[in-house]
Scaffold this motif. Structure first.
Motif, mmCIF file in Angstrom:
data_model
loop_
_atom_site.group_PDB
_atom_site.id
_atom_site.type_symbol
_atom_site.label_atom_id
_atom_site.label_comp_id
_atom_site.label_asym_id
_atom_site.label_seq_id
_atom_site.Cartn_x
_atom_site.Cartn_y
_atom_site.Cartn_z
ATOM 1 N N ALA A 135 1.589 -17.830 6.345
ATOM 2 C CA ALA A 135 0.664 -16.726 6.133
ATOM 3 C C ALA A 135 -0.072 -16.814 4.810
ATOM 4 O O ALA A 135 -1.033 -16.097 4.602
ATOM 5 N N VAL A 136 0.354 -17.642 3.892
ATOM 6 C CA VAL A 136 -0.288 -17.776 2.586
ATOM 7 C C VAL A 136 -0.213 -19.231 2.143
ATOM 8 O O VAL A 136 0.405 -20.054 2.783
ATOM 9 N N CYS B 178 4.518 -2.752 5.895
ATOM 10 C CA CYS B 178 3.865 -2.533 4.588
ATOM 11 C C CYS B 178 4.241 -1.165 4.044
ATOM 12 O O CYS B 178 4.531 -1.017 2.851
ATOM 13 N N SER C 187 -7.654 -12.095 -0.740
ATOM 14 C CA SER C 187 -6.884 -12.491 0.447
ATOM 15 C C SER C 187 -7.417 -13.790 1.038
ATOM 16 O O SER C 187 -6.642 -14.594 1.562
ATOM 17 N N VAL D 185 -4.277 -15.333 3.246
ATOM 18 C CA VAL D 185 -3.375 -14.353 3.849
ATOM 19 C C VAL D 185 -3.817 -14.012 5.264
ATOM 20 O O VAL D 185 -4.995 -13.730 5.507
ATOM 21 N N ALA E 167 -1.030 -12.472 7.350
ATOM 22 C CA ALA E 167 0.074 -11.640 7.821
ATOM 23 C C ALA E 167 0.437 -10.644 6.729
ATOM 24 O O ALA E 167 0.351 -10.955 5.540
ATOM 25 N N PHE E 168 0.823 -9.470 7.142
ATOM 26 C CA PHE E 168 1.140 -8.401 6.198
ATOM 27 C C PHE E 168 2.522 -7.839 6.480
ATOM 28 O O PHE E 168 2.917 -7.763 7.632
ATOM 29 N N SER F 104 2.600 -9.530 2.608
ATOM 30 C CA SER F 104 2.871 -10.842 2.031
ATOM 31 C C SER F 104 3.021 -10.673 0.530
ATOM 32 O O SER F 104 2.238 -9.963 -0.097
ATOM 33 N N VAL G 236 3.594 -12.901 -3.133
ATOM 34 C CA VAL G 236 3.488 -14.224 -3.727
ATOM 35 C C VAL G 236 3.680 -14.081 -5.229
ATOM 36 O O VAL G 236 3.124 -13.175 -5.846
ATOM 37 N N LEU H 34 7.146 -17.872 -2.645
ATOM 38 C CA LEU H 34 6.696 -17.044 -1.538
ATOM 39 C C LEU H 34 7.755 -16.000 -1.228
ATOM 40 O O LEU H 34 8.953 -16.304 -1.249
ATOM 41 N N GLU H 35 7.323 -14.803 -0.929
ATOM 42 C CA GLU H 35 8.213 -13.699 -0.582
ATOM 43 C C GLU H 35 9.366 -13.565 -1.577
ATOM 44 O O GLU H 35 10.540 -13.595 -1.203
#
Length: 178
Positions: free
Chosen positions: A45-46, A87, A142, A147, A149-150, A152, A154, A168-169
């Motif tokens: 996703a990123v 979210c 974004s 990006v 997917a939400f 996300s 970073v 990531l995450e």
């Protein structure tokens, strides 16, 4: 007896066909997973860890200019959509993290994707502790991070004259004892 032999042969043949079909389905699933990862949907996703963030310039909700170069040491960047239930669940944890880690890591950046009333509510909540940008899905920030997917999250840091994705995450920090 002949009937029994015929039944066993039939069951064996059906089992072999079933195994062949299952192997085919698994192979196709692997192909589709790879295609989704390359297209920017699904798990990828990123940007990946170690990748440089492309240059971007945008304006925050407070009218300040935000660029790739203005991301400081160990900056947490969160991408949120007001239409995304995960979210909504992550925002309170992001707010706590921003308050706890803000002095050590600098002010996090929150990117709210959408221009409706829900986006304005998200931006208002997040702007208390984060630098907030409200933009469309492929807006400057974004789009630079890729990006799709939400939510996300970073973690980025300066590296070699630019800014690179460090993690990531990342696990958000919460106060001790909670």
């Amino acid at each position: 007896m002949e009937f029994l032999v015929a039944a066993v042969v039939l069951v064996g043949a059906i089992s072999v066909v079933n195994i062949l079909l299952t192997v085919g389905v698994v192979a196709r699933l692997k192909e589709h997973t790879a295609l989704l990862a390359r297209s920017g949907h699904g798990a990828a996703a990123v940007l990946g860890v170690g990748e440089m963030v492309p240059e971007f310039t945008t304006t925050t909700v407070r009218g300040e200019t935000l660029t790739t170069g203005s991301l400081g040491e160990e900056t947490l960047v969160g991408f949120f959509s007001p239409s995304c239930d995960p979210c909504k669940e992550l925002v309170p944890e992001f707010l706590v993290h921003a308050q706890v880690a803000g002095d050590r890591q600098g002010r996090p950046v929150a990117v709210v994707v959408g221009k409706d009333e829900g986006a304005a509510e998200f931006a208002a909540r997040l702007s208390e502790v984060a630098t907030v940008v409200v933009e469309d899905l492929r807006g400057p920030v974004s789009g630079a991070f890729g990006v799709s997917a939400f939510p996300s999250l970073v973690l980025v840091a300066p590296e070699g004259g630019g800014v690179a994705v460090r993690e990531l995450e990342p696990k958000l920090l919460t106060p001790q004892g909670s």
